[in-house]
Scaffold this active site. Structure first.
Site, PDB file in Angstrom:
ATOM      1  N   CYS A  72      73.995  34.221  39.409  1.00 13.21           N
ATOM      2  CA  CYS A  72      72.849  34.160  38.509  1.00 13.21           C
ATOM      3  C   CYS A  72      72.453  35.545  37.996  1.00 13.21           C
ATOM      4  O   CYS A  72      71.906  36.362  38.736  1.00 13.21           O
ATOM      5  CB  CYS A  72      71.674  33.501  39.230  1.00 13.21           C
ATOM      6  SG  CYS A  72      70.272  33.266  38.140  1.00 13.21           S
ATOM      7  N   LYS A  74      27.625  44.539  28.673  1.00 12.48           N
ATOM      8  CA  LYS A  74      28.541  43.501  29.153  1.00 12.48           C
ATOM      9  C   LYS A  74      29.954  44.039  29.372  1.00 12.48           C
ATOM     10  O   LYS A  74      30.452  44.842  28.583  1.00 12.48           O
ATOM     11  CB  LYS A  74      28.611  42.356  28.129  1.00 12.48           C
ATOM     12  CG  LYS A  74      27.308  41.601  27.947  1.00 12.48           C
ATOM     13  CD  LYS A  74      27.100  40.636  29.106  1.00 12.48           C
ATOM     14  CE  LYS A  74      26.284  39.438  28.749  1.00 12.48           C
ATOM     15  NZ  LYS A  74      26.912  38.305  28.216  1.00 12.48           N
ATOM     16  N   CYS A  93      66.881  28.679  42.364  1.00 12.50           N
ATOM     17  CA  CYS A  93      68.222  28.573  41.807  1.00 12.50           C
ATOM     18  C   CYS A  93      69.191  28.752  42.970  1.00 12.50           C
ATOM     19  O   CYS A  93      69.052  29.679  43.767  1.00 12.50           O
ATOM     20  CB  CYS A  93      68.415  29.692  40.785  1.00 12.50           C
ATOM     21  SG  CYS A  93      70.133  30.076  40.468  1.00 12.50           S
ATOM     22  N   TYR A 116      16.053  41.320  41.737  1.00  8.94           N
ATOM     23  CA  TYR A 116      16.195  42.473  40.833  1.00  8.94           C
ATOM     24  C   TYR A 116      14.890  42.918  40.190  1.00  8.94           C
ATOM     25  O   TYR A 116      14.895  43.803  39.347  1.00  8.94           O
ATOM     26  CB  TYR A 116      17.264  42.234  39.765  1.00  8.94           C
ATOM     27  CG  TYR A 116      17.063  40.997  38.909  1.00  8.94           C
ATOM     28  CD1 TYR A 116      15.949  40.866  38.089  1.00  8.94           C
ATOM     29  CD2 TYR A 116      17.997  39.983  38.913  1.00  8.94           C
ATOM     30  CE1 TYR A 116      15.774  39.744  37.303  1.00  8.94           C
ATOM     31  CE2 TYR A 116      17.837  38.852  38.126  1.00  8.94           C
ATOM     32  CZ  TYR A 116      16.712  38.734  37.322  1.00  8.94           C
ATOM     33  OH  TYR A 116      16.531  37.633  36.555  1.00  8.94           O
ATOM     34  N   CYS A 152      69.041  25.757  37.093  1.00  2.00           N
ATOM     35  CA  CYS A 152      68.496  27.080  36.774  1.00  2.00           C
ATOM     36  C   CYS A 152      68.616  27.313  35.268  1.00  2.00           C
ATOM     37  O   CYS A 152      69.711  27.150  34.706  1.00  2.00           O
ATOM     38  CB  CYS A 152      69.264  28.148  37.536  1.00  2.00           C
ATOM     39  SG  CYS A 152      68.909  29.810  36.968  1.00  2.00           S
ATOM     40  N   LYS A 168      24.851  43.356  36.664  1.00  4.06           N
ATOM     41  CA  LYS A 168      24.279  42.160  36.043  1.00  4.06           C
ATOM     42  C   LYS A 168      24.924  40.965  36.731  1.00  4.06           C
ATOM     43  O   LYS A 168      26.093  40.649  36.497  1.00  4.06           O
ATOM     44  CB  LYS A 168      24.563  42.144  34.539  1.00  4.06           C
ATOM     45  CG  LYS A 168      23.867  40.974  33.856  1.00  4.06           C
ATOM     46  CD  LYS A 168      23.912  41.100  32.349  1.00  4.06           C
ATOM     47  CE  LYS A 168      23.079  40.044  31.659  1.00  4.06           C
ATOM     48  NZ  LYS A 168      23.383  38.685  32.019  1.00  4.06           N
ATOM     49  N   CYS A 176      71.463  30.384  34.797  1.00  2.00           N
ATOM     50  CA  CYS A 176      72.890  30.275  35.128  1.00  2.00           C
ATOM     51  C   CYS A 176      73.362  28.832  35.256  1.00  2.00           C
ATOM     52  O   CYS A 176      74.554  28.582  35.409  1.00  2.00           O
ATOM     53  CB  CYS A 176      73.212  31.043  36.398  1.00  2.00           C
ATOM     54  SG  CYS A 176      72.585  30.256  37.886  1.00  2.00           S
ATOM     55  N   GLU A 232      21.957  48.776  37.532  1.00  2.00           N
ATOM     56  CA  GLU A 232      22.175  47.675  38.475  1.00  2.00           C
ATOM     57  C   GLU A 232      23.317  46.803  37.968  1.00  2.00           C
ATOM     58  O   GLU A 232      23.581  46.766  36.777  1.00  2.00           O
ATOM     59  CB  GLU A 232      20.911  46.788  38.560  1.00  2.00           C
ATOM     60  CG  GLU A 232      19.668  47.549  38.896  1.00  2.00           C
ATOM     61  CD  GLU A 232      18.393  46.735  38.677  1.00  2.00           C
ATOM     62  OE1 GLU A 232      18.475  45.493  38.549  1.00  2.00           O
ATOM     63  OE2 GLU A 232      17.320  47.350  38.643  1.00  2.00           O
ATOM     64  N   ASP A 237      26.032  37.385  37.716  1.00  2.00           N
ATOM     65  CA  ASP A 237      26.336  36.228  36.879  1.00  2.00           C
ATOM     66  C   ASP A 237      25.967  34.961  37.641  1.00  2.00           C
ATOM     67  O   ASP A 237      26.822  34.252  38.153  1.00  2.00           O
ATOM     68  CB  ASP A 237      27.822  36.234  36.512  1.00  2.00           C
ATOM     69  CG  ASP A 237      28.089  35.355  35.309  1.00  2.00           C
ATOM     70  OD1 ASP A 237      27.121  34.839  34.726  1.00  2.00           O
ATOM     71  OD2 ASP A 237      29.263  35.188  34.965  1.00  2.00           O
TER      72      ASP A 237
END
Ligand code: IVH
Length: 674
Positions: free
Chosen positions: A434, A315, A427, A225, A409, A114, A412, A112, A116
């Site tokens: 650039c 886990k 930019c 569960y 920028c 787990k 450049c 199954e 959380d």
């Protein structure tokens, strides 16, 4: 610190973490770190049994907040913990102990997810819900009946016509779905209230509300569960999977993600399968739980201290971890977007070491108030790019300053600009000025989904742009083998392969070519739709905004972007140069139309296909205009099944949805093409 001091230290620290987690709903360390410290304490206590105090965190389950004015109720059967496993060795050891304990060669396990969330005990008498409580310390929990009554998925009365047990404890987890959690946090932010770190804490906070009306406003769900105590004269199903199905018939929500498997190899397969799909599940899971399926065998194996011998929680690697922001760097993207990125102290999260996390834009940095020097929670879910979830404000060092976006920028030096309707700074230098934009544009051009040039990675592109050998994509095709071979770390054989790959890339499709041009707002899908609609490049280039908007999903913004791109003389030249180098495609109407026929069809995939990975199968469907979704509903058109399919097959049969095996699925493409 010597071992004994460390042991005492860990006992105290873990107690504090327990309190933060269980009572305050505000943990300050990641679960994985807690687990590691916990294991260390277990090891130390094994070596010094005389130092194990009755209130050691290893002897207790969770903890109770005695300051709060809540009623405590005793569970009929204690709510225990599960032993944790973290790797294959733990899993093998578990299976070995179970086999030895039962004296058999192979064991059937019920696997199954787990969940959380928050463990809950629901007491039913004669089919009616009479009491609900949290796990508390395992013996006694906080009574939260009124709050649980507001959770819609918890049946107030068991369904069906009975007979029901005279009394029964139904156990499961209360949780918040990911999408509801995100919505709740947006609401909290809007109202200027604190946001939650994760769905579990949000669920716990919701359940602890003193006012049930407040709980009712939080979107909680319940998943059963198992069971605890029950009247002895009622015979329960004798296997875990049957027990869950039975709970389902009584109206309890039960996950579809359960599977009965044989032996350790079966456990491993389940772990990998669910792990791969973890990010796409609607709720958070932090691992899987294996339970010996036969309940008689479970009883035979019994319990040790605080956990059953018949079950193991395996886990997943941590998805959230604490790290430090060492610097904030500003990256320049293909279209000049300036993206701030946090450089992090390396941290192991979600199975990889993370050193960078995108901060998206300066608005986001301001919203989360992220500063250099801050300790932050870093999150990585599935294949998603790591992100900074939240700053631990309590740990902020003195003297930090708020982040300011640079005015120019960083590559450049051109001025940074922000259009009124956009969140990002850009930019203003463009591809000509650039180099950063030029590099990104070339990488995009050569990408797998664009021109598909093999072997042209970041380092090579850097070298090409720095030498000014490549100023526009067509230059890639102009370089000689000698030039390629003279680049740093470039063996002759690799240079040859690259030249070949470039040569191959010249034969492409209109959709790929349009995508490769890197026009703003034009992703793969739009490029594909454009190619399908207009058939020739000339038609796309000449189309005005009205014509462009005749294509499904193209609105004024995309249309404008296309017009801007094709009306620039420089872009027309770039295209002409590429065609002059021999880049071409077949303008095959027949083929394009065949592709569209899966449009409007929704597919679900389950199990392992023999000839396609999940991603390939998804691409194949999507390229044909179909859609792939995660779960079978009434609006699904086909379920495609591979080896070891999940419970989706049953769901599809229930809803009368066609189930195709891989060959039948293949056939579908051929029928459609014909
Ligand atoms: S069975 C005696 N099954 O994990 C064992 N627990 O560390 C009873 N959990 O607080 C637990 N998903 O709330 C079981 N499918 C699952 C679960 C599950 C999550 C939680 C449970 C408990 C914790 C145990």
């Amino acid at each position: 610190m010597d071992e004994v001091a460390r042991l005492h230290y860990l006992q105290d620290e873990l107690k504090r973490y327990n309190r933060e987690y269980h009572e305050l709903d505000a943990p300050t360390i990641p679960d994985a770190e807690y687990d590691a410290l916990y294991r260390e304490l277990v090891a130390l206590e094994t070596r010094h049994p005389d130092l194990v105090r009755a209130d050691s965190p290893t002897r207790r389950v969770g903890s109770l907040d005695l300051r709060r004015n809540v009623r405590l109720v005793r569970h009929f059967e204690p709510m225990l913990s599960l032993n944790n496993g973290f790797d294959v060795r733990d899993l093998q050891e578990f299976d070995r102990r179970v086999r030895t304990g039962l004296g058999v060669d192979e064991v059937a396990y019920c696997c199954e997810p787990k969940f959380d969330g928050l463990a809950i005990n629901l007491l039913y008498r004669g089919g009616d819900l009479v009491q609900g409580a949290t796990r508390g310390d395992g013996e006694k929990g906080e009574e939260v009946t009124a709050n649980l009554m507001t959770v819609k998925s918890i049946p107030r009365r068991m369904q069906g016509s009975g007979p029901w047990p005279a009394w029964l404890e139904v156990r499961g987890e209360v949780l918040m779905l990911k999408q509801d959690f995100e919505q709740l946090n947006r609401r909290q932010t809007g109202a200027g209230e604190r946001t939650f770190v994760n769905p579990r804490n949000a669920a716990a906070g919701a359940l602890r509300q003193l006012d049930p009306a407040e709980t009712a406003r939080r979107p909680l769900v319940f998943l059963a569960y198992g069971v605890g105590g029950g009247s002895p004269d009622f015979e329960l199903p004798d296997h875990q999977d049957a027990l869950l199905r039975w709970l389902g018939t009584l109206g309890f929500p039960v996950t579809e993600e359960i599977r009965v498997v044989q032996g350790e190899s079966g456990l491993r397969m389940f772990f990998e399968d669910l792990g791969a799909r973890r990010a796409s599940l609607p709720y958070e899971v932090d691992g899987v739980v294996y339970k010996v399926n036969a309940r008689k065998a479970q009883q035979k194996l019994g319990f040790i201290t605080r956990a059953p011998r018949f079950a193991l929680a395996h886990k997943f690697p941590a998805e959230e971890a604490l790290s430090t922001v060492e610097a904030i760097e500003v990256q320049v993207g293909r279209t000049g977007t300036l993206t701030p990125v946090a450089l992090l102290k390396p941290v192991f999260v979600g199975g990889v070491t993370v050193t960078r996390a995108t901060l998206h834009n300066d608005e986001e940095i301001r919203r989360k108030d992220i500063r250099v020097g801050d300790q932050v929670w870093v999150r990585r879910a599935g294949d998603v790019i790591p992100e900074v979830v939240r700053v631990v404000r309590e740990l902020r060092p003195a003297g930090t300053t708020a982040f300011e976006m640079p005015l120019t920028c960083p590559v450049c030096g051109s001025p940074a600009r922000r259009l009124p309707e956009e969140v990002s700074w850009r930019c203003s230098g463009g591809l000509h000025c650039c180099p950063a934009q030029r590099k990104q544009a070339l990488l995009h051009f050569a990408g797998r989904r664009a021109m598909n040039v093999d072997g042209l990675g970041e380092k090579l592109v850097d070298a090409l742009v720095e030498r000014a050998w490549v100023r526009e994509p067509a230059d890639l095709y102009r370089l000689t083998l000698e030039q390629w071979a003279s680049l740093p770390r470039m063996a002759r054989k690799s240079a040859e392969n690259l030249v070949q790959s470039l040569e191959r890339s010249k034969e492409t499709t209109l959709a790929r070519f349009l995508f490769a041009l890197g026009i703003r707002q034009v992703g793969e899908r739009t490029a594909h739709d454009l190619a399908l609609h207009f058939v020739t490049l000339e038609a796309v280039m000449e189309a005005d905004e009205t014509h462009l908007q005749a294509v499904a999903d193209i609105g004024p913004v995309v249309a404008q972007s296309l017009r801007d791109f094709f009306s620039a003389e420089r872009n027309r030249q770039i295209i002409a140069h590429l065609r002059a180098q021999g880049v071409h495609w077949h303008e095959n109407v027949q083929e394009s139309q065949a592709v569209q026929v899966l449009a409007g069809l929704t597919f679900v995939l389950t199990g392992t296909l023999a000839h396609y990975s999940r991603e390939e199968a998804r691409n194949r469907i999507e390229q044909a205009g179909g859609k792939v979704v995660g779960s079978v509903t009434r609006s699904t058109h086909y379920l495609v099944v591979g080896r070891d399919p999940g419970s989706k097959v049953a769901q599809a049969r229930k809803l009368d949805i066609p189930v195709l095996d891989e060959d039948q699925w293949d056939q579908l493409f051929k029928e459609i093409k014909a």
